[in-house]
Design an enzyme around this catalytic site. Structure first.
Site, PDB file in Angstrom:
ATOM      1  N   GLU A   1     -10.067  -9.632  -7.890  1.00 20.88           N
ATOM      2  CA  GLU A   1      -9.031  -8.624  -7.621  1.00 20.88           C
ATOM      3  C   GLU A   1      -7.847  -8.768  -8.584  1.00 20.88           C
ATOM      4  OE1 GLU A   1     -10.063  -8.079  -2.871  1.00 20.88           O
ATOM      5  OE2 GLU A   1      -8.096  -8.853  -3.460  1.00 20.88           O
TER       6      GLU A   1
ATOM      7  N   HIS B   1      -2.176  -5.430   1.472  1.00 20.48           N
ATOM      8  CA  HIS B   1      -3.507  -5.999   1.216  1.00 20.48           C
ATOM      9  C   HIS B   1      -3.339  -7.439   0.765  1.00 20.48           C
ATOM     10  CE1 HIS B   1      -7.544  -6.595  -0.490  1.00 20.48           C
ATOM     11  NE2 HIS B   1      -6.904  -7.194  -1.484  1.00 20.48           N
TER      12      HIS B   1
ATOM     13  N   TYR C   1     -12.405  -1.240  -3.659  1.00 15.46           N
ATOM     14  CA  TYR C   1     -12.958  -1.474  -2.316  1.00 15.46           C
ATOM     15  C   TYR C   1     -14.480  -1.326  -2.288  1.00 15.46           C
ATOM     16  CZ  TYR C   1      -8.487  -1.860   0.198  1.00 15.46           C
ATOM     17  OH  TYR C   1      -7.267  -2.291   0.691  1.00 15.46           O
TER      18      TYR C   1
ATOM     19  N   LYS D   1       0.828  -1.208   0.000  1.00 13.92           N
ATOM     20  CA  LYS D   1       0.000   0.000   0.000  1.00 13.92           C
ATOM     21  C   LYS D   1       0.871   1.271   0.000  1.00 13.92           C
ATOM     22  CE  LYS D   1      -4.047  -2.110   2.234  1.00 13.92           C
ATOM     23  NZ  LYS D   1      -5.043  -1.988   3.342  1.00 13.92           N
TER      24      LYS D   1
ATOM     25  N   ASN E   1      -2.067   0.117   6.913  1.00 16.80           N
ATOM     26  CA  ASN E   1      -1.550  -1.160   7.414  1.00 16.80           C
ATOM     27  C   ASN E   1      -0.655  -1.887   6.416  1.00 16.80           C
ATOM     28  OD1 ASN E   1      -3.519  -1.900   5.650  1.00 16.80           O
ATOM     29  ND2 ASN E   1      -4.780  -3.023   7.119  1.00 16.80           N
TER      30      ASN E   1
HETATM   31  N1  UDP Z   1      -9.800  -0.435   7.309  1.00 17.51           N
HETATM   32  C1  UDP Z   1      -9.923   0.776   7.989  1.00 17.51           C
HETATM   33  N2  UDP Z   1     -10.634   0.806   9.173  1.00 17.51           N
HETATM   34  C2  UDP Z   1     -11.245  -0.318   9.672  1.00 17.51           C
HETATM   35  C3  UDP Z   1     -11.128  -1.520   8.971  1.00 17.51           C
HETATM   36  C4  UDP Z   1     -10.401  -1.551   7.791  1.00 17.51           C
HETATM   37  O1  UDP Z   1      -9.398   1.802   7.562  1.00 17.51           O
HETATM   38  O2  UDP Z   1     -11.877  -0.224  10.743  1.00 17.51           O
HETATM   39  C5  UDP Z   1      -9.043  -0.467   6.046  1.00 17.51           C
HETATM   40  C6  UDP Z   1      -7.698  -1.215   6.146  1.00 17.51           C
HETATM   41  O3  UDP Z   1      -6.758  -0.546   5.311  1.00 17.51           O
HETATM   42  C7  UDP Z   1      -8.068  -2.583   5.632  1.00 17.51           C
HETATM   43  C8  UDP Z   1      -9.065  -2.238   4.518  1.00 17.51           C
HETATM   44  O4  UDP Z   1      -9.813  -1.152   5.057  1.00 17.51           O
HETATM   45  O5  UDP Z   1      -6.933  -3.283   5.160  1.00 17.51           O
HETATM   46  C9  UDP Z   1     -10.033  -3.345   4.126  1.00 17.51           C
HETATM   47  O6  UDP Z   1     -10.681  -3.810   5.298  1.00 17.51           O
HETATM   48  P1  UDP Z   1     -10.885  -5.369   5.553  1.00 17.51           P
HETATM   49  O7  UDP Z   1     -11.858  -5.509   6.675  1.00 17.51           O
HETATM   50  O8  UDP Z   1     -11.212  -6.056   4.262  1.00 17.51           O
HETATM   51  O9  UDP Z   1      -9.443  -5.839   6.104  1.00 17.51           O
HETATM   52  P2  UDP Z   1      -8.293  -6.744   5.430  1.00 17.51           P
HETATM   53  O10 UDP Z   1      -8.974  -7.804   4.609  1.00 17.51           O
HETATM   54  O11 UDP Z   1      -7.455  -5.803   4.583  1.00 17.51           O
HETATM   55  O12 UDP Z   1      -7.524  -7.290   6.593  1.00 17.51           O
HETATM   56 MG    MG Z   2     -10.425  -7.568   3.130  1.00 23.87          MG
END
Ligand code: UDP
Ligand code: MG
Length: 137
Positions: free
Chosen positions: A126, A115, A49, A9, A112
């Site tokens: 994706e 992805h 997203y 990212k 974080n």
């Molecule tokens: N994210 C965020 N706040 C939250 C949860 C997720 O900003 O409370 C962001 C974070 O960058 C995350 C992305 O949204 O990686 C997609 O969320 P998901 O729940 O799919 O998490 P992932 O699959 O990436 O672990």
């Molecule tokens: Mg996810």
């Protein structure tokens, strides 16, 4: 063999962690089948997203994901989807296991570092979002 989409990212690219993360990709036994630097527009980040469009973090997340260059990767391994998510660690870096990529390189639940696709169907969607079949090795 299974394929997954991974993204380094914008926070991790800006922080100079691309090399370290690619090293973990290779030492983790993933084969690189696609790799490209992209600068997502806001609309492209929103499309990627779309599943999260009703979540409170959607606007901030898509602004972040379009804030600078990112690296998109097609990774291949046995059980690649699960194994890449394990290497990344939990979504929130503060809760991610010590030694995981998000723990090491992430700075917040939004920023974080990486992805990973979460299931075979989402991996296919994706991967198709960023790579044409002929580009993949
Ligand atoms: N994210 C965020 N706040 C939250 C949860 C997720 O900003 O409370 C962001 C974070 O960058 C995350 C992305 O949204 O990686 C997609 O969320 P998901 O729940 O799919 O998490 P992932 O699959 O990436 O672990
Ligand atoms: Mg996810």
């Amino acid at each position: 063999m299974e394929r997954t989409l991974a993204i380094i990212k914008p926070d991790a690219v800006a922080g100079g962690h691309v090399g370290a993360i690619l090293q973990r990709v290779e030492s983790g036994g993933f084969a690189l089948r696609g790799m490209r630097l992209v600068r997502l527009t806001r609309a492209e980040a929103e499309g990627f997203y779309a599943v999260h469009r009703d979540r409170p973090f959607f606007d901030s997340l898509t602004a972040f994901m379009s804030s600078g260059p990112a690296i998109v990767l097609a990774l291949e391994a046995d059980d690649a989807i699960r194994r890449w998510r394990e290497l990344m660690g939990s979504t929130d870096p503060a809760k991610a296991a010590p030694g995981s990529l998000r723990r090491e390189f992430g700075s917040s639940i939004e920023r974080n570092a990486t992805h990973g696709s979460d299931a075979p169907e989402t991996a296919a969607t994706e991967l198709g979002y960023f790579f044409r079949g002929v580009e993949l090795g």
